[in-house]
Design a protein around this motif. Sequence first.
Motif, PDB file in Angstrom:
ATOM      1  N   PHE A 122       0.816  -1.206   0.000  1.00  0.00           N
ATOM      2  CA  PHE A 122       0.000   0.000   0.000  1.00  0.00           C
ATOM      3  C   PHE A 122       0.859   1.270   0.000  1.00  0.00           C
ATOM      4  O   PHE A 122       1.981   1.284   0.496  1.00  0.00           O
ATOM      5  CB  PHE A 122      -0.929   0.026   1.216  1.00  0.00           C
ATOM      6  N   TYR A 123       0.276   2.326  -0.514  1.00  0.00           N
ATOM      7  CA  TYR A 123       0.942   3.628  -0.568  1.00  0.00           C
ATOM      8  C   TYR A 123       1.260   4.140   0.832  1.00  0.00           C
ATOM      9  O   TYR A 123       2.312   4.745   1.057  1.00  0.00           O
ATOM     10  CB  TYR A 123       0.032   4.615  -1.306  1.00  0.00           C
ATOM     11  N   THR A 124       0.368   3.898   1.783  1.00  0.00           N
ATOM     12  CA  THR A 124       0.613   4.346   3.153  1.00  0.00           C
ATOM     13  C   THR A 124       1.865   3.700   3.743  1.00  0.00           C
ATOM     14  O   THR A 124       2.561   4.313   4.549  1.00  0.00           O
ATOM     15  CB  THR A 124      -0.592   4.023   4.055  1.00  0.00           C
ATOM     16  N   ILE A 130      -6.666  11.184   1.420  1.00  0.00           N
ATOM     17  CA  ILE A 130      -6.791  10.151   0.385  1.00  0.00           C
ATOM     18  C   ILE A 130      -5.619   9.174   0.366  1.00  0.00           C
ATOM     19  O   ILE A 130      -5.618   8.227  -0.421  1.00  0.00           O
ATOM     20  CB  ILE A 130      -6.944  10.793  -1.015  1.00  0.00           C
ATOM     21  N   GLU A 131      -4.657   9.370   1.253  1.00  0.00           N
ATOM     22  CA  GLU A 131      -3.472   8.497   1.262  1.00  0.00           C
ATOM     23  C   GLU A 131      -3.819   7.042   1.546  1.00  0.00           C
ATOM     24  O   GLU A 131      -3.176   6.133   1.015  1.00  0.00           O
ATOM     25  CB  GLU A 131      -2.471   8.991   2.314  1.00  0.00           C
ATOM     26  N   LYS A 132      -4.844   6.817   2.374  1.00  0.00           N
ATOM     27  CA  LYS A 132      -5.142   5.459   2.830  1.00  0.00           C
ATOM     28  C   LYS A 132      -6.147   4.725   1.940  1.00  0.00           C
ATOM     29  O   LYS A 132      -6.495   3.582   2.222  1.00  0.00           O
ATOM     30  CB  LYS A 132      -5.668   5.497   4.271  1.00  0.00           C
ATOM     31  N   GLY A 147       0.146   6.881  -5.847  1.00  0.00           N
ATOM     32  CA  GLY A 147       0.942   8.074  -5.581  1.00  0.00           C
ATOM     33  C   GLY A 147       0.062   9.295  -5.692  1.00  0.00           C
ATOM     34  O   GLY A 147      -1.018   9.254  -6.286  1.00  0.00           O
ATOM     35  N   ILE A 148       0.520  10.410  -5.094  1.00  0.00           N
ATOM     36  CA  ILE A 148      -0.253  11.650  -5.112  1.00  0.00           C
ATOM     37  C   ILE A 148       0.632  12.801  -5.569  1.00  0.00           C
ATOM     38  O   ILE A 148       1.709  13.026  -5.001  1.00  0.00           O
ATOM     39  CB  ILE A 148      -0.830  11.966  -3.723  1.00  0.00           C
ATOM     40  N   ILE A 149       0.191  13.522  -6.583  1.00  0.00           N
ATOM     41  CA  ILE A 149       0.861  14.733  -7.032  1.00  0.00           C
ATOM     42  C   ILE A 149      -0.024  15.906  -6.611  1.00  0.00           C
ATOM     43  O   ILE A 149      -1.104  16.107  -7.159  1.00  0.00           O
ATOM     44  CB  ILE A 149       1.065  14.744  -8.565  1.00  0.00           C
ATOM     45  N   ASN A 150       0.442  16.665  -5.631  1.00  0.00           N
ATOM     46  CA  ASN A 150      -0.358  17.744  -5.066  1.00  0.00           C
ATOM     47  C   ASN A 150       0.042  19.077  -5.697  1.00  0.00           C
ATOM     48  O   ASN A 150       1.065  19.657  -5.371  1.00  0.00           O
ATOM     49  CB  ASN A 150      -0.169  17.796  -3.550  1.00  0.00           C
ATOM     50  N   ARG A 151      -0.805  19.573  -6.612  1.00  0.00           N
ATOM     51  CA  ARG A 151      -0.555  20.841  -7.300  1.00  0.00           C
ATOM     52  C   ARG A 151      -1.505  21.933  -6.828  1.00  0.00           C
ATOM     53  O   ARG A 151      -1.668  22.955  -7.499  1.00  0.00           O
ATOM     54  CB  ARG A 151      -0.695  20.628  -8.809  1.00  0.00           C
ATOM     55  N   VAL A 152      -2.128  21.715  -5.694  1.00  0.00           N
ATOM     56  CA  VAL A 152      -3.038  22.707  -5.133  1.00  0.00           C
ATOM     57  C   VAL A 152      -2.240  23.935  -4.704  1.00  0.00           C
ATOM     58  O   VAL A 152      -1.210  23.820  -4.050  1.00  0.00           O
ATOM     59  CB  VAL A 152      -3.810  22.124  -3.929  1.00  0.00           C
TER      60      VAL A 152
END
Length: 225
Positions: free
Chosen positions: A45-47, A130-132, A138-143
């Motif tokens: 898992f990503y976590t 949303i990580e779990k 994977g997460i790309i955070n462009r906020v």
Amino acid sequence: MKTDEQIRKDVIEEIRWDPQISDIAPHIGVSVDNGVVTLSGTVEFYTQKLAAEKAAQRVSGVKVVAVDIELKGQNKDVTDAQLGEAIRNALAWHSAVNEDRLEIKVDNGWVYLSGTVKWDYERKAAERSIEKIIGVKGIINRVKVENEIVEPKHIKRKISEAFHRHASVDVENITVDVNGSTVTLRGKVSSWAEREDAEDVAWAMPGVTEVANNLVIDTSIYAEH
């Protein structure tokens, strides 16, 4: 000052100690070169991938953590559409997140967040919510953070005052530069935790829309303390 071998052993022990990943510790490889830690192997898992990275960052003497851990890909039955719906629901139920200000794109399990928020904690809260979720690779955070306009000299003064209040930040080794709404941190810190704490302090200042964290981890400072 720790040797690379001492750092490697400490990182391995820290991973074994963390209950989130202790059972998969044998599947995570650790190598160290001049304080730069590289994590390898596979997790489910990503976590777990994030937990391994955080565990390495907690170890004194670590300057940088490079994560080459791969996901096993056991969640192939989760489609991007299903994942997108789960993410939207998670954001909707998070009290610190206004999902109407965010845009979500899911591509082969990778999540791309964009949009605008007023505070950095909202941007981070969106990512953590949303990580779990099963299926996230994977997460790309462009906020982006869009805040009120504050004079740069006021921002610099307030951040410096906040640094003096925080026991975890050694203000004597940190320089704060402000250009418009962008804060740049330079200098040396004793640990990864201090580096993150300093960045969090800067982000908490009204008027800040970007923080460039150029702080360098100097293990000799840690030894002096």
